[in-house]
Design a protein around this motif. Structure first.
Motif, mmCIF file in Angstrom:
data_model
loop_
_atom_site.group_PDB
_atom_site.id
_atom_site.type_symbol
_atom_site.label_atom_id
_atom_site.label_comp_id
_atom_site.label_asym_id
_atom_site.label_seq_id
_atom_site.Cartn_x
_atom_site.Cartn_y
_atom_site.Cartn_z
ATOM 1 N N UNK A 85 0.860 -1.184 0.000
ATOM 2 C CA UNK A 85 0.000 0.000 0.000
ATOM 3 C C UNK A 85 0.899 1.237 0.000
ATOM 4 N N UNK A 86 0.478 2.260 -0.724
ATOM 5 C CA UNK A 86 1.204 3.534 -0.646
ATOM 6 C C UNK A 86 0.430 4.459 0.286
ATOM 7 N N UNK A 87 1.115 5.028 1.254
ATOM 8 C CA UNK A 87 0.498 5.973 2.175
ATOM 9 C C UNK A 87 1.057 7.371 1.924
ATOM 10 N N UNK A 88 0.196 8.375 2.070
ATOM 11 C CA UNK A 88 0.626 9.761 1.880
ATOM 12 C C UNK A 88 0.110 10.577 3.068
ATOM 13 N N UNK A 89 0.998 11.364 3.673
ATOM 14 C CA UNK A 89 0.589 12.244 4.772
ATOM 15 C C UNK A 89 0.887 13.679 4.342
ATOM 16 N N UNK A 90 -0.171 14.445 4.109
ATOM 17 C CA UNK A 90 0.018 15.838 3.686
ATOM 18 C C UNK A 90 -0.193 16.747 4.895
ATOM 19 N N UNK A 91 0.907 17.176 5.490
ATOM 20 C CA UNK A 91 0.833 18.078 6.635
ATOM 21 C C UNK A 91 0.745 19.521 6.165
ATOM 22 N N UNK A 92 0.912 20.443 7.119
ATOM 23 C CA UNK A 92 0.787 21.849 6.736
ATOM 24 C C UNK A 92 2.025 22.339 5.982
ATOM 25 N N UNK A 93 3.195 21.773 6.282
ATOM 26 C CA UNK A 93 4.394 22.259 5.618
ATOM 27 C C UNK A 93 5.233 21.158 4.995
ATOM 28 N N UNK A 113 9.451 19.222 1.674
ATOM 29 C CA UNK A 113 8.841 20.426 2.242
ATOM 30 C C UNK A 113 7.836 20.996 1.251
ATOM 31 N N UNK A 114 6.713 21.479 1.770
ATOM 32 C CA UNK A 114 5.726 22.139 0.914
ATOM 33 C C UNK A 114 5.735 23.631 1.242
ATOM 34 N N UNK A 115 5.924 24.482 0.230
ATOM 35 C CA UNK A 115 5.912 25.922 0.510
ATOM 36 C C UNK A 115 4.521 26.381 0.955
ATOM 37 N N UNK A 116 4.480 27.339 1.882
ATOM 38 C CA UNK A 116 3.181 27.866 2.327
ATOM 39 C C UNK A 116 2.472 28.492 1.140
ATOM 40 N N UNK A 122 1.007 22.910 -8.615
ATOM 41 C CA UNK A 122 2.335 22.642 -8.066
ATOM 42 C C UNK A 122 2.265 21.487 -7.056
ATOM 43 N N UNK A 123 1.197 21.499 -6.243
ATOM 44 C CA UNK A 123 1.023 20.444 -5.244
ATOM 45 C C UNK A 123 0.870 19.078 -5.910
ATOM 46 N N UNK A 124 0.027 19.013 -6.952
ATOM 47 C CA UNK A 124 -0.202 17.735 -7.633
ATOM 48 C C UNK A 124 1.093 17.231 -8.283
ATOM 49 N N UNK A 164 -11.470 19.551 0.861
ATOM 50 C CA UNK A 164 -12.400 20.686 0.755
ATOM 51 C C UNK A 164 -11.688 21.992 1.092
ATOM 52 N N UNK A 165 -10.896 21.967 2.162
ATOM 53 C CA UNK A 165 -10.231 23.203 2.604
ATOM 54 C C UNK A 165 -8.939 22.858 3.328
ATOM 55 N N UNK A 166 -7.826 23.240 2.755
ATOM 56 C CA UNK A 166 -6.522 23.032 3.388
ATOM 57 C C UNK A 166 -5.978 24.419 3.739
ATOM 58 N N UNK A 167 -6.074 24.818 5.020
ATOM 59 C CA UNK A 167 -5.828 26.212 5.393
ATOM 60 C C UNK A 167 -4.446 26.752 5.032
ATOM 61 N N UNK A 168 -3.453 25.880 4.886
ATOM 62 C CA UNK A 168 -2.107 26.396 4.605
ATOM 63 C C UNK A 168 -1.782 26.448 3.116
ATOM 64 N N UNK A 169 -2.728 25.981 2.280
ATOM 65 C CA UNK A 169 -2.487 25.945 0.842
ATOM 66 C C UNK A 169 -3.402 26.923 0.128
#
Ligand SMILES: [Zn+2]
Length: 404
Positions: A85-93, A113-116, A122-124, A164-169
Motif C-alpha cells: 500500500x502507498x500511504x501519503x501524509x500531507x501536513x501543513x508544511x 517540504x511544501x511551501x506555504x 504545483x502540489x499535484x 475541501x479546505x486546506x488552510x495552509x495551501x
C-alpha cells in the motif's frame, strides 16, 4: 472503488471472509479446524474462503501444527509481504509518502517540504512525483500495490475523496481520489490527517482495540480524530474533531478561521514560535536570543533545547500551550467521556514541558474523580502516525467488510 479495475487483486464483500481473515490475523498461525471452531462456520465454508484467500495471496500455508490424532494440520497465517500500500501524509508544511506491506511496515519512504500557500498544480506535481518514485524505486512489482491512502490536513470529504479546505495551501476543493485513481488505476482513499492518526492508534498503537478514543494532533495546526464504538466519527459536515477551533479564550486574538480565541491561537506550534519572536522583540530576557542569530529562525527544537537548559521563558512557552491544551482536553472529557486521549504531533515532542501543565489542568477541572483519571498519553507511533493511518485506510478494505 474504481469500476472495471484490472489486476489480480479482487476484494470480496463477505462477512464470513472478514471473520476468517481477522481470526488468521489475530490468532495465526492457525489451522482450518480451529478457524471453523472460532468463527462458528462449517469446515467446508472455511475451506472455500481459505482457498480464495490463498489464491489472492493474502494468506499463506506454513508449518504444521500438533496432531490431535490423524494428519498434522497445516497452519495458516497472513502473507503480509505479497501486497503493498502507498500511504501519503500531507501536513501543513511537509508531505510524507511511504510504501508499506500489509503489516504497516514501511519499506521505503520520502518526505518533502511544501511551501506555504502552494497552488493546486504545483502540489499535484509534487504528489505525483513522490508516488511515481515509490512505484518505480521499490523492489515491488506494480500490480502488487493495491491502493493509495491519503491523510490530508484540513477539511476532507472522505466519501468523495476531496480535499475541501486546506488552510495552509492556496487552493479550494481538490478531487484527490479522482485524480490519483485516473493516473494510477488503483483504489484511492482520502481522510483527514488527525483521523488517520486516530485510526493508526486503533490498528497499531498501544491503545489497540480501544473502542472510544480521541487522538489530538498538536503541530502547526491542531486537529483531532474521534473514534466512538470503534468507528471514526466525522460529523454531518466533515468538521467533527476540528479541535483547533474550539474557543478557549473569549477575549482572544483572531484566528486563521476568522473567529477569535481559538485553541489554535494559543497552543499550536505556529503560535508558540510567533509568541517567542514577539516577546524577544519586546525585550524579553531569554537564552533563545543567543541560541539563534536571527530570531526568525527560532523553532520548536531550539525552544525545547532552551527549556531543557532551564530557560524560564522557553518553559513558560510550552507551559502556556499545555494549560490551554488541558482546557481543551477537559472539555473533550466532559463532553465525550472517552476511554483514552492520545496526543501526538510536533509540539508534543516537548514531552513533560507540555504534558505536566496539561494533566494538572485536567486534574483541577474535569468533572468527576473518574473523569480526572481518563488515560492521557503521548502516541508511541511518533511522526509516522498519520502516514500509518493513511496506509490503514486501504488495510481496512483488505481486512474488514466493505460497507459500501
Ligand atoms: Zn479558529
Amino acid at each position: 472503488m474504481v469500476q472495471g479495475m484490472t489486476g489480480s487483486f479482487r476484494l470480496m464483500k463477505s462477512l464470513n471472509r472478514s471473520l476468517v481473515i481477522n481470526i488468521i490475523r489475530r490468532k495465526g498461525p492457525i489451522s482450518r479446524t480451529d478457524i471453523s471452531k472460532q468463527a462458528n462456520l462449517t469446515p467446508p465454508t472455511v475451506t472455500n474462503i481459505v482457498n480464495d484467500l490463498l489464491k489472492e495471496g493474502l494468506v499463506k500455508e506454513g508449518r504444521t501444527g500438533a496432531s490431535k490424532g490423524g494428519r498434522r494440520p497445516v497452519l495458516l497465517s497472513i502473507n503480509y509481504n505479497n501486497h503493498y500500500v502507498i500511504g501519503v501524509d500531507v501536513g501543513t508544511g511537509q508531505i510524507r509518502v511511504g510504501l508499506s506491506n500489509l503489516n504497516a511496515e514501511l519499506l521505503n519512504r520520502k518526505k518533502e517540504t511544501l511551501p506555504a500557500g502552494i497552488k493546486a498544480g504545483e502540489f499535484m506535481t509534487i504528489l505525483y512525483r513522490l508516488v511515481d518514485d515509490m512505484i518505480t524505486n521499490s523492489d515491488v512489482s506494480r500490480d502488487k500495490i493495491v491502493g493509495i491512502g491519503i491523510g490530508m490536513h484540513g477539511i476532507v470529504d472522505e466519501e468523495k475523496g476531496i480535499s475541501i479546505y486546506a488552510p495552509h495551501f492556496d487552493f479550494g476543493e481538490l478531487p484527490l481520489k479522482e485524480r490519483l485513481e485516473a493516473r494510477y488505476e488503483i483504489p484511492v482513499k482520502v481522510e483527514n490527517d488527525a483521523r488517520c492518526s486516530a485510526i493508526a492508534e486503533m490498528w497499531f498503537g498501544d491503545t489497540r482495540a480501544n473502542p472510544n478514543l480521541v487522538f489530538i494532533n498538536v503541530g502547526d495546526g491542531i486537529g483531532a480524530g474521534v473514534i466512538l464504538n470503534g468507528q471514526i466519527h466525522r460529523g454531518h459536515h466533515h468538521i467533527a474533531g476540528e479541535l483547533g477551533h474550539m474557543i478557549v479564550d473569549l477575549n482572544g486574538r483572531q484566528c486563521t478561521c476568522g473567529s477569535y480565541g481559538c485553541l489554535h491561537t494559543v497552543a499550536s506550534g505556529i503560535h508558540i514560535r510567533e509568541r517567542a519572536i514577539h516577546e524577544i522583540t519586546l525585550g524579553r530576557s531569554t537564552a533563545l536570543r543567543e541560541m539563534r542569530e536571527n530570531k526568525e529562525d527560532i523553532d520548536g527544537e531550539v525552544i525545547y533545547e532552551a527549556a531543557l537548559h532551564g530557560d524560564e521563558f522557553a518553559e513558560e512557552l510550552f507551559a502556556q500551550a499545555g494549560r490551554f491544551l488541558g482546557l481543551a482536553v477537559t472539555n473533550v472529557i466532559n463532553f465525550l467521556n472517552p476511554d483514552q486521549i492520545v496526543l501526538g504531533g510536533g509540539v508534543m515532542k516537548a514531552g513533560a514541558f507540555v504534558m505536566k501543565p496539561l494533566v494538572e489542568t485536567v486534574n483541577r477541572r474535569a468533572l468527576t474523580d473518574d473523569a480526572r483519571k481518563t488515560e492521557i498519553t503521548v502516541s508511541s507511533l511518533g511522526s509516522h502516525s498519520a502516514l500509518l493511518g493513511a496506509v490503514s485506510l486501504i488495510l481496512h478494505d483488505v481486512f474488514e467488510v466493505q460497507d459500501r
